[in-house]
Scaffold this motif. Sequence first.
Motif, mmCIF file in Angstrom:
data_model
loop_
_atom_site.group_PDB
_atom_site.id
_atom_site.type_symbol
_atom_site.label_atom_id
_atom_site.label_comp_id
_atom_site.label_asym_id
_atom_site.label_seq_id
_atom_site.Cartn_x
_atom_site.Cartn_y
_atom_site.Cartn_z
ATOM 1 N N GLU A 1 0.806 -1.214 0.000
ATOM 2 C CA GLU A 1 0.000 0.000 0.000
ATOM 3 C C GLU A 1 0.846 1.274 0.000
ATOM 4 O O GLU A 1 0.336 2.378 -0.223
ATOM 5 N N ILE A 2 2.161 1.138 0.239
ATOM 6 C CA ILE A 2 3.051 2.297 0.273
ATOM 7 C C ILE A 2 3.499 2.662 -1.142
ATOM 8 O O ILE A 2 3.924 1.806 -1.925
ATOM 9 N N ASP A 3 3.416 3.951 -1.468
ATOM 10 C CA ASP A 3 3.807 4.446 -2.790
ATOM 11 C C ASP A 3 5.191 5.073 -2.798
ATOM 12 O O ASP A 3 5.896 5.011 -3.810
ATOM 13 N N LEU B 1 4.109 8.774 -12.244
ATOM 14 C CA LEU B 1 3.592 9.122 -13.571
ATOM 15 C C LEU B 1 2.134 9.571 -13.491
ATOM 16 O O LEU B 1 1.694 10.406 -14.293
ATOM 17 N N ALA B 2 1.386 9.047 -12.524
ATOM 18 C CA ALA B 2 -0.031 9.408 -12.382
ATOM 19 C C ALA B 2 -0.221 10.879 -12.041
ATOM 20 O O ALA B 2 -1.267 11.461 -12.356
ATOM 21 N N THR C 1 4.020 17.136 -2.458
ATOM 22 C CA THR C 1 2.719 17.772 -2.206
ATOM 23 C C THR C 1 1.659 17.237 -3.159
ATOM 24 O O THR C 1 0.534 16.956 -2.745
ATOM 25 N N ARG C 2 2.019 17.066 -4.424
ATOM 26 C CA ARG C 2 1.052 16.561 -5.390
ATOM 27 C C ARG C 2 0.698 15.099 -5.113
ATOM 28 O O ARG C 2 -0.455 14.691 -5.261
ATOM 29 N N LEU C 3 1.675 14.330 -4.700
ATOM 30 C CA LEU C 3 1.409 12.937 -4.342
ATOM 31 C C LEU C 3 0.527 12.847 -3.111
ATOM 32 O O LEU C 3 -0.398 12.030 -3.042
ATOM 33 N N GLY D 1 -3.519 11.224 -2.671
ATOM 34 C CA GLY D 1 -3.850 10.095 -1.812
ATOM 35 C C GLY D 1 -2.745 9.060 -1.691
ATOM 36 O O GLY D 1 -2.941 8.003 -1.078
ATOM 37 N N ALA D 2 -1.581 9.347 -2.252
ATOM 38 C CA ALA D 2 -0.453 8.420 -2.147
ATOM 39 C C ALA D 2 -0.041 8.269 -0.686
ATOM 40 O O ALA D 2 -0.208 9.186 0.122
ATOM 41 N N ARG D 3 0.515 7.117 -0.350
ATOM 42 C CA ARG D 3 0.940 6.842 1.025
ATOM 43 C C ARG D 3 2.460 6.804 1.117
ATOM 44 O O ARG D 3 3.145 6.288 0.230
ATOM 45 N N PHE D 4 2.966 7.360 2.219
ATOM 46 C CA PHE D 4 4.396 7.484 2.445
ATOM 47 C C PHE D 4 4.832 6.618 3.626
ATOM 48 O O PHE D 4 4.041 6.336 4.529
#
Length: 333
Positions: A114-116, A168-169, A186-188, A192-195
């Motif tokens: 689940e981590i991007d 890329l998204a 910030t854009r990620l 909704g991206a997860r860190f």
Amino acid sequence: MTDVTVIMSVYNETVEQLEQSVSSILNQTLRDIKFNIVLDNPKNDVMKQQLTRIASTDPRVSFFVNNVNVGLAESLNVGLKNSTTTYVARMDADDVAIRDRLKSELDFLKSNPEIDVLSSNINCIDDDGRNLGDRGPIPTSDIGIKSMIPVGLTIFHPTVMYKRSAILAVGGYNNLDTCEDLDLWTRLSLSGARFAAIPEALLHYRIRANSMTSNYWRNYLYAKVIREFYKERSKSIIAGSENSEEIREIVEQNGLKNPRKAKTFNRAYAARMDLLASLKTKLHFFTFLSFVITTLKSKAAIDDTSQYIRYRLRLKHSLSMSDQRYLMKDGRL
């Protein structure tokens, strides 16, 4: 099957620094990788020859040369767009990766699908490779990392490994003169991206004497505009996405090319760095006095100092939340 492509942009590093950096990637315990190196200084024939030799001796290396100097962000986009692997790792041409870095990051990401975006801590070195110490503890959970973005970064760009599809998204790197990493995070975050982060230092991060001195003012202005956009977008139901031209225009309106503002701000920033360095040994009165005098001459320096104080307080709070609530002992979130 190869899972990871490392992307690196080369500009004004020394041959020795480049060799150390490249060797630290090619000698990783994770051997099955691809390595995209982009030369953003096409007039540097010495570096071109060196990189051509490296690419010819190791089939994992792909070498690209920009026709003209386009900057770090666009060079990273070249490396990114010429990768096909699930994961992409960043590397700077003057840093040195710990031998297990890529394996540790890949193992973590595979255990936590689940981590991007995954980063790690760093250990700092100087031009000559002398140890300057670590940066202290960093938040490792998604909530802790994102809580820091509005005030200061704990995501060290050259340590990052991320999902190629996630980057890329959101359109890859915006073509900015600096702070391209902050803009991307910030854009990620808004997407909704997860860190996540690994608390150990997996990279020797080189602090070069000539890398930042003239850029304090520029970095401050870009970071301020990007964070203001981020705060506005965070309040919106539909997250927008500013472009590089819009950011650059506002930065110039705020005085990017004003030599007087740049000079007073740079002096104040340097005085703050001297003060922080003196706190590690013994606080000197004249160092503190110099910091106060130079800072009061610049409204931007006052704002930046306030931002730094907020960063330190937020970091303390983020760490006090105890990432153990989010990170289990087996490495899964």
